[in-house]
Design a protein around this motif. Sequence first.
Motif, short mmCIF file in Angstrom:
data_model
loop_
_atom_site.label_atom_id
_atom_site.label_comp_id
_atom_site.label_asym_id
_atom_site.label_seq_id
_atom_site.Cartn_x
_atom_site.Cartn_y
_atom_site.Cartn_z
N MET A 34 0.87 -1.11 -0.14
CA MET A 34 -0.07 0.06 0.13
C MET A 34 0.89 1.16 0.04
O MET A 34 1.97 1.21 0.61
N SER A 35 0.40 2.32 -0.41
CA SER A 35 1.05 3.41 -0.67
C SER A 35 0.44 4.70 -0.27
O SER A 35 -0.85 4.80 -0.65
N TRP A 36 0.96 5.64 -0.18
CA TRP A 36 0.44 7.26 -0.21
C TRP A 36 1.13 8.01 -1.13
O TRP A 36 2.27 7.94 -1.44
N SER A 50 5.43 3.87 1.14
CA SER A 50 4.88 2.61 0.73
C SER A 50 5.37 1.63 1.85
O SER A 50 6.08 1.81 2.82
N ILE A 51 4.44 0.42 2.06
CA ILE A 51 4.53 -0.36 3.17
C ILE A 51 4.18 -1.85 2.56
O ILE A 51 3.15 -2.02 1.78
N ASN A 52 5.05 -2.82 2.99
CA ASN A 52 4.80 -4.02 2.34
C ASN A 52 3.62 -4.82 3.26
O ASN A 52 3.21 -4.49 4.07
N PRO A 53 3.05 -5.96 2.54
CA PRO A 53 2.23 -6.68 3.26
C PRO A 53 2.63 -7.13 4.54
O PRO A 53 3.70 -7.64 4.66
N GLY A 54 2.03 -7.07 5.61
CA GLY A 54 2.40 -7.30 7.08
C GLY A 54 3.39 -6.32 7.68
O GLY A 54 3.12 -6.17 8.82
N GLY A 55 3.43 -5.30 6.86
CA GLY A 55 4.05 -3.96 7.56
C GLY A 55 5.45 -4.03 8.24
O GLY A 55 6.02 -2.96 8.84
N ALA A 97 -3.37 4.39 -2.15
CA ALA A 97 -3.09 3.95 -3.40
C ALA A 97 -2.80 2.35 -3.36
O ALA A 97 -1.45 2.18 -2.43
N VAL A 98 -3.01 1.59 -4.35
CA VAL A 98 -2.36 0.56 -4.85
C VAL A 98 -2.15 0.94 -6.31
O VAL A 98 -2.93 0.76 -7.11
N PRO A 99 -0.90 1.71 -6.33
CA PRO A 99 -0.48 2.41 -7.63
C PRO A 99 -0.67 1.41 -8.89
O PRO A 99 -0.32 0.29 -8.98
#
Length: 113
Positions: A34-36, A50-55, A97-99
């Motif tokens: 996920m991203s801003w 951005s951050i990956n699945p799981g954080g 966003a999910v770009p």
Amino acid sequence: QVQLVESGGGLVQPGGSLRLSCTASGFTFMTYYMSWVRQAPGKGLEWVSSINPGGGSTYYAHSVKGRFTISRDDAKNTLYLQMDSLKPEDTALYYCAVPTIYWGQGTQVTVSS
């Protein structure tokens, strides 16, 4: 259907803080990066974080590193952006966003005295 709904924007003085939230539905949130992304008045899109699945891994643009913190709560399908030490140049419409795939409608952040 897929929805990304941002909230938490507003008017803040320089040096202040805001916390943006983005609630997701209609897709398996926990499996996506996920991203801003932001867009300042009259300018193009700028990736923020951005951050990956799981954080476990986070990424930041040089312009916000050390001031912004991205996080996620997969149990709540929610993405966050903690913004501290805000500057006037952070004024923009902030998108979750999910770009290239999914986008929210944006939340306005205005940093001004």
